[in-house]
Every structure is written in structure tokens, then in C-alpha cells.
Design a protein around this motif. Structure first.
Motif: not given
Length: 164
Positions: A32-43, A70-86
Motif C-alpha cells: 500500500y505504501q509503495a503504491f501510494s508513493i508511486l501514485m504521487v510520483m506519477s502526478f 502522462t499521469a495515466f501512463i505512469l500510474l498504469s506502469l507503476s500499478g502494473g508493477a505493484v500488481y505483478f509483484t503482489y
């Protein structure tokens, strides 16, 4: 010495279950913390891109469409990375908690090694599920190559629980 693996499952003991539940909660919080940080960094990166385009003198540098794309692309990439590691790690642990079982496997000692760097003793095993285990000094000198060792690990995530 037989090289055939002997496996069976048993229910997790109460202390093992409590340890795994605590581990799952800790890891879930980290995801949750990793995705929160990645979400903020995307914006932040999308906003920085707008400033870069403005610095370069591009017309309509602060376009809402470009920013959100741009934010959507970055969120998609970081969300996908978090999902696959999950799916690779935490999901398997959650399956083990749901099933509340562990695998007991009888294996053999392939070789014994003393690690002088950290003063630890290790057995290398014949099982493909656990390459080596750290043992006490007494176990290291009592057991020999070819002797049987029984190891316990969670069935899906292969988290090592102990040996005897």
C-alpha cells in the motif's frame, strides 16, 4: 540413499499461523505504501513534464489532456508493477493463510558448509524446494551427508518454517 521425495501436508500450528498473519499484514502495508508513493510520483512527474514543456517554449505546455495522459501512463506502469509483484509474492502467502496448511518434506543432505564470514553452518539439500538451510553447530557435527532431514514450508509461497 533414496533420492525420492517424500511430501505430505499438515495444518499450520497456532504460532506458525500467527507469524504468517503478522508477516502478511506487514507486507500488505508495504505494498500500500509503495503504491501510494508511486501514485504521487506519477502526478509529480506529469507536472514536471508540463514545466519542462513550458521551459522549452511549447504552446499549451500545461494542457490538462497531456498532464492526465502522462499521469495515466505512469500510474498504469507503476500499478502494473505493484500488481505483478503482489501476485508473485503476497498473493501466494494469502493463499497459504486461507488453506492453513504446510508441506512437510523428507529430503537428504547433499553437502555441509561452514561460512566463516558470518560464523554460520549450512546444509545443502537434494530438494528443489529449499536449496539450503542454516543449522546449529551441534546439528552440523551430528548429521552427515546423505542423512535425512525433514523440512517444513508453506505450500504455495514456499516460506521456510523449520526443520527436524
Amino acid at each position: 540413499m533414496s533420492t525420492e521425495l517424500t511430501l505430505h501436508t499438515e495444518p499450520l500450528e497456532a504460532d506458525e499461523l500467527a507469524f504468517l498473519e503478522k508477516k502478511e499484514q506487514k507486507e500488505r502495508k508495504q505494498y500500500y505504501q509503495a503504491f501510494s508513493i508511486l501514485m504521487v510520483m506519477s502526478f509529480v512527474f506529469a507536472f514536471a513534464g508540463s514545466w519542462y514543456r513550458a521551459y522549452e517554449g511549447a504552446p499549451d505546455a500545461f494542457s490538462a489532456v497531456k498532464f492526465f495522459f502522462t499521469a495515466f501512463i505512469l500510474l498504469s506502469l507503476s500499478g502494473g508493477a505493484v500488481y505483478f509483484t503482489y501476485k508473485r509474492d503476497l498473493h501466494k502467502l494469502q493463499i497459504d493463510l486461507k488453506n492453513r496448511s504446510k508441506t512437510i518434506e523428507v529430503t537428504h543432505i547433499k553437502s555441509k558448509k561452514y561460512m566463516p564470514q558470518n560464523k554460520s553452518y549450512h546444509f545443502y539439500l537434494t530438494t528443489p524446494n529449499k536449496m539450503s538451510i542454516e543449522v546449529t553447530q551441534a546439528e552440523f557435527y551430528v548429521l552427515n551427508e546423505g542423512d535425512e532431514v525433514t523440512i517444513e514450508y508453506t505450500t504455495c509461497s514456499k516460506f521456510y518454517l523449520g526443520h527436524y
